[in-house]
Scaffold this active site. Structure first.
Site, mmCIF file in Angstrom:
data_model
loop_
_atom_site.group_PDB
_atom_site.id
_atom_site.type_symbol
_atom_site.label_atom_id
_atom_site.label_comp_id
_atom_site.label_asym_id
_atom_site.label_seq_id
_atom_site.Cartn_x
_atom_site.Cartn_y
_atom_site.Cartn_z
ATOM 1 N N ILE A 204 35.243 1.826 32.651
ATOM 2 C CA ILE A 204 34.567 2.300 33.861
ATOM 3 C C ILE A 204 34.990 1.422 35.026
ATOM 4 O O ILE A 204 34.898 0.195 34.961
ATOM 5 C CB ILE A 204 33.030 2.233 33.734
ATOM 6 C CG1 ILE A 204 32.540 2.908 32.456
ATOM 7 C CG2 ILE A 204 32.381 2.851 34.972
ATOM 8 C CD1 ILE A 204 32.806 4.372 32.366
ATOM 9 N N LYS A 205 35.457 2.052 36.086
ATOM 10 C CA LYS A 205 35.728 1.336 37.327
ATOM 11 C C LYS A 205 34.594 1.634 38.295
ATOM 12 O O LYS A 205 34.293 2.793 38.571
ATOM 13 C CB LYS A 205 37.058 1.779 37.934
ATOM 14 C CG LYS A 205 37.364 1.145 39.296
ATOM 15 C CD LYS A 205 38.699 1.636 39.829
ATOM 16 C CE LYS A 205 38.943 1.178 41.262
ATOM 17 N NZ LYS A 205 40.251 1.635 41.794
ATOM 18 N N THR A 206 33.957 0.590 38.788
ATOM 19 C CA THR A 206 32.835 0.783 39.687
ATOM 20 C C THR A 206 32.839 -0.330 40.727
ATOM 21 O O THR A 206 33.798 -1.073 40.848
ATOM 22 C CB THR A 206 31.511 0.834 38.903
ATOM 23 O OG1 THR A 206 30.451 1.227 39.770
ATOM 24 C CG2 THR A 206 31.160 -0.494 38.265
#
Length: 293
Positions: A204-206
């Site tokens: 997950i890129k956040t």
């Protein structure tokens, strides 16, 4: 009915308890995946630190020519030796990146409107699995718009890409989009990161926010923090340091590397934090020494 906020006295993220289902492979949540999936994840995440430095230069797919990325053929060679993974579109990779580089490839496979459109959330899957395999992609990146007009379409995009990628043991990275009408709160990121992971994304890129430790704990796959807008170098290094300290497994920096006056040295400074345990102050001292500023 599923539990809703307020039905329990307080959530407990057990911050002091390490992730449990990780006895034989170092990437979070990947213990039960196939050999090919683990091999590709190991190309992205350093086996000693367990972390990654991604270099994002996919901005042109909706922004066109971005300051610092006018000449991809010139900027990428300056940085490539100091990062672990290149996040880009297939067009940029085929035209401006030498195929003999040894870095992992995170291939953006969704696209939609340009910056001329008020609603960027209605993306489509633009790269099919066959071309992803031809590109030898280590990971497929899908933009996900939770809470936007295009939420359903982007979740459908994610699910379709995951289903296809699983057939060939290719990881998928869900990229949490934050548009101008979307909040950047810990409540929002807890929702978005958990939803994307449960739909099958392997990374997950956040964005960095308060309570990142809880967001990381509640997400069963690695979280990588986006660099976001251009910051002064010391502030960007502090962002990287605070992200790793909170449990993120890496950073995906674009503007804070390619818009730096010294992109190669900035990439090296970020890597010292992510892989060598430097503090932000130590990394900034390295940056100043190497640049002579």
């Amino acid at each position: 009915m599923a539990d809703t906020n307020g039905m329990k006295v307080a959530k407990d993220y057990f911050l002091e308890v390490p992730f449990k289902n990780q006895n034989g492979f170092y990437v979070k949540g990947a213990e039960n995946l196939g050999w090919g999936m683990k091999k590709r994840l190991s190309n992205i995440f350093n086996s000693e630190s367990g972390n990654t430095v991604m270099f994002a230069f996919d901005h042109g797919y909706f922004m066109g020519s971005v300051s610092g990325l006018e000449r991809l053929d010139l900027i990428v060679p300056k940085v490539v030796n100091y990062v672990d993974a290149l996040m880009a579109t297939r067009g940029a990779l085929r035209t401006c990146v030498l195929p003999d580089n040894k870095k992992a490839t995170v291939l953006r496979v969704t696209s939609g409107s340009s910056v001329l459109d008020d609603d960027l959330s209605r993306e489509v899957v633009a790269v099919d699995i066959d071309d992803s395999i031809r590109m030898n992609a280590d990971c497929l990146a899908v933009q996900v718009f939770i809470g936007s007009e295009g939420q359903k379409e982007s979740l459908d995009n994610l699910s379709k890409v995951v289903n296809k990628a699983l057939k060939y043991d290719i990881p998928v990275m869900g990229v949490v989009a934050v548009g101008k009408n979307m909040e950047r709160t810990s409540k929002y990121f807890k929702l978005a990161t958990r939803m994307i992971a449960e739909l099958g994304a392997n990374i997950i890129k956040t964005y960095y926010c308060d309570e990142l430790e809880e967001i990381v704990a509640a997400c069963p796959v690695p979280i990588v923090i986006a660099g976001g807008k251009k910051l002064p170098e010391n502030e960007a290094l502090t962002l990287a340091y605070k992200s790793i300290k909170a449990g993120a497994k890496g950073v995906d920096m674009g503007r804070n590397i390619f818009q730096s006056n010294y992109p190669d040295i900035m990439a090296r400074a970020v890597s010292l934090i992510v892989h060598k345990g430097y503090t932000d102050e130590e990394a900034y001292s390295f940056y100043l020494k190497e640049t002579g500023e």
